[in-house]
Write an enzyme that holds these catalytic residues in place. Structure first.
Site, PDB file in Angstrom:
ATOM      1  N   ASP A  23       0.813  -1.227   0.000  1.00 16.26           N
ATOM      2  CA  ASP A  23       0.000   0.000   0.000  1.00 16.26           C
ATOM      3  C   ASP A  23       0.841   1.269   0.000  1.00 16.26           C
ATOM      4  O   ASP A  23       0.354   2.331   0.358  1.00 16.26           O
ATOM      5  CB  ASP A  23      -0.970  -0.006   1.198  1.00 16.26           C
ATOM      6  CG  ASP A  23      -0.300   0.431   2.494  1.00 16.26           C
ATOM      7  OD1 ASP A  23       0.915   0.207   2.647  1.00 16.26           O
ATOM      8  OD2 ASP A  23      -0.997   1.007   3.336  1.00 16.26           O
ATOM      9  N   GLU A  24       2.123   1.176  -0.387  1.00 17.07           N
ATOM     10  CA  GLU A  24       2.911   2.414  -0.385  1.00 17.07           C
ATOM     11  C   GLU A  24       3.889   2.482  -1.542  1.00 17.07           C
ATOM     12  O   GLU A  24       4.378   1.449  -2.007  1.00 17.07           O
ATOM     13  CB  GLU A  24       3.646   2.592   0.948  1.00 17.07           C
ATOM     14  CG  GLU A  24       4.517   1.446   1.322  1.00 17.07           C
ATOM     15  CD  GLU A  24       5.322   1.698   2.583  1.00 17.07           C
ATOM     16  OE1 GLU A  24       5.917   2.778   2.729  1.00 17.07           O
ATOM     17  OE2 GLU A  24       5.361   0.791   3.419  1.00 17.07           O
TER      18      GLU A  24
HETATM   19  P1  TTP Z   1       0.635  -0.139   6.878  1.00 17.03           P
HETATM   20  O1  TTP Z   1       0.651   0.874   5.790  1.00 17.03           O
HETATM   21  O2  TTP Z   1       1.786  -0.213   7.810  1.00 17.03           O
HETATM   22  O3  TTP Z   1      -0.651   0.056   7.795  1.00 17.03           O
HETATM   23  P2  TTP Z   1      -2.136   0.482   7.390  1.00 17.03           P
HETATM   24  O4  TTP Z   1      -2.246   0.839   5.940  1.00 17.03           O
HETATM   25  O5  TTP Z   1      -3.070  -0.594   7.852  1.00 17.03           O
HETATM   26  O6  TTP Z   1      -2.383   1.734   8.305  1.00 17.03           O
HETATM   27  P3  TTP Z   1      -1.775   3.199   8.155  1.00 17.03           P
HETATM   28  O7  TTP Z   1      -2.954   4.103   7.980  1.00 17.03           O
HETATM   29  O8  TTP Z   1      -1.044   3.437   9.433  1.00 17.03           O
HETATM   30  O9  TTP Z   1      -0.863   3.197   6.951  1.00 17.03           O
HETATM   31  O10 TTP Z   1       0.452  -1.587   6.256  1.00 17.03           O
HETATM   32  C1  TTP Z   1      -0.314  -1.831   5.077  1.00 17.03           C
HETATM   33  C2  TTP Z   1      -1.050  -3.146   5.220  1.00 17.03           C
HETATM   34  O11 TTP Z   1      -0.124  -4.208   5.419  1.00 17.03           O
HETATM   35  C3  TTP Z   1      -2.010  -3.199   6.387  1.00 17.03           C
HETATM   36  O12 TTP Z   1      -3.299  -2.667   6.076  1.00 17.03           O
HETATM   37  C4  TTP Z   1      -2.049  -4.660   6.719  1.00 17.03           C
HETATM   38  C5  TTP Z   1      -0.693  -5.174   6.311  1.00 17.03           C
HETATM   39  N1  TTP Z   1       0.158  -5.367   7.507  1.00 17.03           N
HETATM   40  C6  TTP Z   1       0.177  -6.625   8.125  1.00 17.03           C
HETATM   41  O13 TTP Z   1      -0.477  -7.558   7.635  1.00 17.03           O
HETATM   42  N2  TTP Z   1       0.933  -6.787   9.259  1.00 17.03           N
HETATM   43  C7  TTP Z   1       1.664  -5.763   9.823  1.00 17.03           C
HETATM   44  O14 TTP Z   1       2.322  -5.954  10.871  1.00 17.03           O
HETATM   45  C8  TTP Z   1       1.633  -4.465   9.180  1.00 17.03           C
HETATM   46  C9  TTP Z   1       2.407  -3.310   9.775  1.00 17.03           C
HETATM   47  C10 TTP Z   1       0.867  -4.318   8.041  1.00 17.03           C
HETATM   48 MG    MG Z   2      -0.862   2.146   5.054  1.00 20.14          MG
END
Ligand code: TTP
Ligand code: MG
Length: 366
Positions: free
Chosen positions: A121-122
């Site tokens: 997602d980034e």
């Molecule tokens: P992130 O971008 O770290 O988290 P997020 O998108 O859920 O929240 P934020 O708004 O803080 O960005 O991670 C992206 C996805 O990766 C997240 O939705 C689920 C997955 N993920 C896991 O499965 N386990 C983990 O420990 C992390 C950090 C993320």
């Molecule tokens: Mg995220």
């Protein structure tokens, strides 16, 4: 490298949970936790992510699902809406991710820049050429407008929100995208980098986890400003090469170029057993399922081959081991990869030690 760069870091908000929300409008406003089966508080896996409503209860990624269950139960007995626990639906998230990445890739292309996806997602985009011909003031306005357009496109096409950070390098852009989550835009001008970084806790520097944070605390370092006061030699003595990276990060220095980077990407999946086990009959089918899922995800992302396979094992006493092998592997050749997974796993099978978790990862895509 251009002297003044304009780097965007785009990170989707509560990504897995946001995908679930958009699929099920009836979830709107409710706390959502995506991850392992909570089994009424007896589940043994972890939280993948939680939406921002559930985060208010203290729930976060990687927390034991049983703890998340308890936090939701006490919130709900204090009057909060009851939480919805959902399993991970990888194919949905991959579909959304692919479409969002296309929007970002097209944006980079439009401005003659470069694109690099770093997780599901980034991604970073370097759109430095956009301001080759503008003066300072309208430059900032243009950047604000582009950030707004990117967010709107993602929201209207995929119904999820993104946070955007803009800075003169990848480090600053990444910290900035996290600064006003969810749904935020943070632009850090080159001359404001130090003032932006200094008050932040060191934990905000990518790569600083709980262990480094604790070690820095022993040096009385809590903020980036504190870190900046530590001589480079001391950081080197304490942390080795990572100490040099800390020294540079605290000064906002990062010269990595943004570019397509298949080498640093990996795809993995893990499984926590309901009961710790040393039975090959129980473990092997899980290992093969993980292998299949990971290869399928790699195929969906159009990675046809890769160099590295890694197995991870966590024993019941939480001792964790990994074992990798490198070569040239075809994503479609599931049988060969399964054989390799088996070969890597076999030495971990120990009649004295029960296994709690098993993981499978492929990386170094070709
Ligand atoms: P992130 O971008 O770290 O988290 P997020 O998108 O859920 O929240 P934020 O708004 O803080 O960005 O991670 C992206 C996805 O990766 C997240 O939705 C689920 C997955 N993920 C896991 O499965 N386990 C983990 O420990 C992390 C950090 C993320
Ligand atoms: Mg995220």
């Amino acid at each position: 490298m251009a002297e003044k760069r304009i780097i965007f870091h785009v990170d989707l908000d509560a990504f897995f949970a946001s995908c679930e929300e958009r699929e099920n409008p009836r979830f709107l406003g409710k706390p959502i936790v995506v991850g392992a089966d909570p089994k009424e508080g007896k589940g043994r896996g972890v939280v993948s992510t939680a939406n921002y409503t559930a985060r208010k209860f203290g729930i976060h990624s990687a927390m034991p699902i049983s703890r998340a269950w308890r936090l939701c139960a006490s919130a709900s007995s204090a009057g909060a809406p009851s939480a919805i626990f959902l399993p991970v639906n990888s194919s949905l998230y991959l579909r959304v991710s692919k479409s969002v990445m296309k929007i970002l890739q097209d944006t980079a292309q439009k401005y003659d820049g470069t694109f690099e996806q770093v997780g599901i997602d980034e991604a970073y985009i370097d759109i430095s050429p956009v301001c080759n011909d503008c003066d300072r003031n309208n430059c900032i306005q243009r950047i604000e407008k582009i950030a707004g357009t990117v967010k709107n496109k993602i929201r209207s096409k995929e119904k999820v929100t993104a946070s955007v950070g803009v800075g003169p390098n990848m480090l600053i852009a990444k910290i900035a995208s996290d600064f006003q989550k969810p749904n935020g835009v943070t632009i850090v001008n080159p001359e404001d980098v130090q003032a932006f970084l200094d008050p932040l806790p060191v934990r905000k520097i990518p790569g600083v986890g709980p262990k480094t944070e604790a070690a820095l605390k022993q040096l009385r370092v809590e903020t980036v400003l504190d870190l900046r006061k530590v001589p480079q030699l001391i950081l080197y003595e304490k942390f080795g090469k990572h100490g040099i990276a800390l020294y540079e990060s605290s000064r906002g220095i990062d010269e990595r170029p943004v570019g397509e980077d298949a080498e640093t990407k990996s795809i993995s999946e893990e499984h926590t057993f309901d009961h710790d086990t040393k039975s090959a009959q129980k473990i092997l089918p899980v290992l093969f399922r993980l292998t299949q899922n990971v290869l399928q995800s790699a195929l969906k992302e159009e990675f046809r081959a890769f160099h590295t396979v890694t197995i991870k094992i966590r024993y019941a006493d939480f001792q964790t081991h990994t074992k990798s092998q490198s070569g040239n592997y075809q994503t479609k050749n599931q049988e060969a990869v399964e054989r390799l997974a088996l070969k890597l796993f076999w030495p971990f099978l120990n009649p004295q030690k029960k296994i709690r978790l098993i993981g499978f990862r492929v990386s170094n895509f070709i």
